[in-house]
Design an enzyme around this catalytic site. Structure first.
Site, PDB file in Angstrom:
ATOM      1  N   TRP A  55       0.626  -1.314  -0.130  1.00 18.24           N
ATOM      2  CA  TRP A  55      -0.081   0.039  -0.082  1.00 18.24           C
ATOM      3  C   TRP A  55       0.928   1.424  -0.015  1.00 18.24           C
ATOM      4  CZ3 TRP A  55      -3.946  -2.012  -1.850  1.00 18.24           C
ATOM      5  CH2 TRP A  55      -4.396  -3.267  -1.604  1.00 18.24           C
ATOM      6  N   ASP A  97      -0.998   6.831   6.456  1.00 24.34           N
ATOM      7  CA  ASP A  97      -2.242   5.852   6.100  1.00 24.34           C
ATOM      8  C   ASP A  97      -2.339   4.972   7.331  1.00 24.34           C
ATOM      9  OD1 ASP A  97      -3.946   3.954   5.436  1.00 24.34           O
ATOM     10  OD2 ASP A  97      -2.649   3.294   3.411  1.00 24.34           O
ATOM     11  N   LYS A 121     -11.106  -2.157   8.792  1.00 21.13           N
ATOM     12  CA  LYS A 121     -10.502  -2.785   9.745  1.00 21.13           C
ATOM     13  C   LYS A 121     -10.734  -2.621  11.171  1.00 21.13           C
ATOM     14  CE  LYS A 121      -7.385  -3.201   5.975  1.00 21.13           C
ATOM     15  NZ  LYS A 121      -7.266  -4.519   5.248  1.00 21.13           N
TER      16      LYS A 121
END
Length: 355
Positions: free
Chosen positions: A99, A166, A190
């Site tokens: 990511w 992030d 999440k």
């Protein structure tokens, strides 16, 4: 049989949160309508949005001058939206996984990006250290937790440069000094809500300093002015996010969650290190509390399919490792009960005794 949900995302939610969401699907706020069909501009849902944004700021201890947004598009959209709004001259990034790689790629469409360090040389099995963050950049970006590889950065960087992070998979798992950040963002699926919502915590005075025109849907200021209602927001995930945030507050907040997560991860890592069949896949000092990756020791590699079946028969769900790493991955997000971790540890012990 009880199921133990170790899925990396969309991930486990607390039972009370799921029940409240199910009730609202049948009858939302006494309206006689389903949450799935009400107007996002009705007073019942605007109250949900307002409370969710307020509670998010309270739990993360955001100082004045920050705004919370709930948007669509996931963290993947933020990979582009963040630099579009903040990158004027140059930005600095570190590459710690898939990511982070994607975030760097998207930022390069916007402007000059300097990659300060990378752990790609060892398949992202560690967090780079000892790199210098130049002070002539607009911001320094990092991915705090790497869900695929199982590494995590659990502290705020000590630098004069503004931070962008992030925090998709470890938001609300440790105290954060929000004042160091221009922006914290992440997918909610999440630790907050089901897939479909993205959280954005942004410092208002960091905005409005780029000279490029911004499309309305990609302009943080427009979303702030419209209270996350510039377009139809993801109503159901935001409602679930509010239920999760309320549960976090009832538990005692982020410090309590951090203590719980350290204890849960410690149980599993201790067993991985003790059990002769298994081994971890990342540097010990960089181990994630959220995504615990492990494999069979080399001499027992052929037993991996058998253990996967063995664990599944005991109710373990979602422990298969990502295809780029292999082996196993147990995701221990905030809603994961200690009892499920204990059940996985027992399965590992039983499998060791069998062999």
């Amino acid at each position: 049989m009880k199921k133990h949900n170790f899925s990396a995302g969309p991930s486990i939610l607390h039972d009370e949160v799921i029940k409240n969401a199910a009730d609202a699907v049948m009858n939302f706020a006494g309206t006689g309508l389903s949450l799935l069909e009400v107007s996002h501009r009705g007073k019942e849902f605007t109250a949900v949005m307002e409370e969710a944004r307020k509670l998010f700021k309270e739990l993360i201890d955001a100082p004045d001058g920050y705004e919370v947004l709930f948007l669509g598009g996931g963290a993947s959209l933020q990979f582009y939206m963040a630099p579009l709004n903040l990158l004027q001259k140059k930005a600095a990034y570190i590459n710690t996984g898939t990511w982070a790689t994607n975030a760097i790629k998207q930022a390069k469409y916007v402007g000059d990006v300097e990659v300060l360090a990378s752990s790609e040389d060892k398949n992202f099995s560690y967090i780079p250290k000892g790199f210098f963050i130049p002070e002539d950049v607009d911001y320094f970006h990092y991915t705090s937790n790497n869900t695929i590889y199982g590494t995590e950065i659990r502290k705020d960087f000590d630098t004069n440069v503004r931070l962008v992070a992030d925090m998709s998979s470890d938001i609300f798992t440790r105290p954060v000094d929000v004042s160091k950040y221009d922006l914290i963002y992440g997918g909610a699926q999440k630790n907050i809500a089901p897939a479909g919502a993205t959280f954005v915590l942004v410092r208002k005075d960091a905005l409005g300093h780029v000279d490029r025109p911004l499309p309305a849907m990609l302009d943080y200021n427009i979303h702030i002015k419209k209270d996350s209602m510039y377009n139809t927001p993801p109503v159901f995930p935001i409602y679930v996010a509010l239920q999760t945030l309320k549960w976090y507050k009832e538990l005692g907040g982020v410090k309590v969650l951090e203590k719980m997560n350290i204890e849960k991860a410690g149980l599993l890592y201790d067993e991985i290190d003790r059990n002769r069949l298994f081994k971890g896949t990342v540097a010990v000092e960089d181990r994630s509390l959220m995504n615990i990756c492990f494999v069979m020791n080399d001499e027992y590699k052929e037993l991996e399919p058998e253990f996967a079946t063995f664990a599944a028969e005991r109710g373990m769900v979602g422990i298969k490792g990502h295809r780029s790493v292999g082996g196993f991955r147990a995701s221990l997000y905030n809603a994961m009960p200690k009892s499920s971790v204990e059940a996985l540890v027992q399965a590992m012990k039983d499998f060791e005794n069998k062999h």
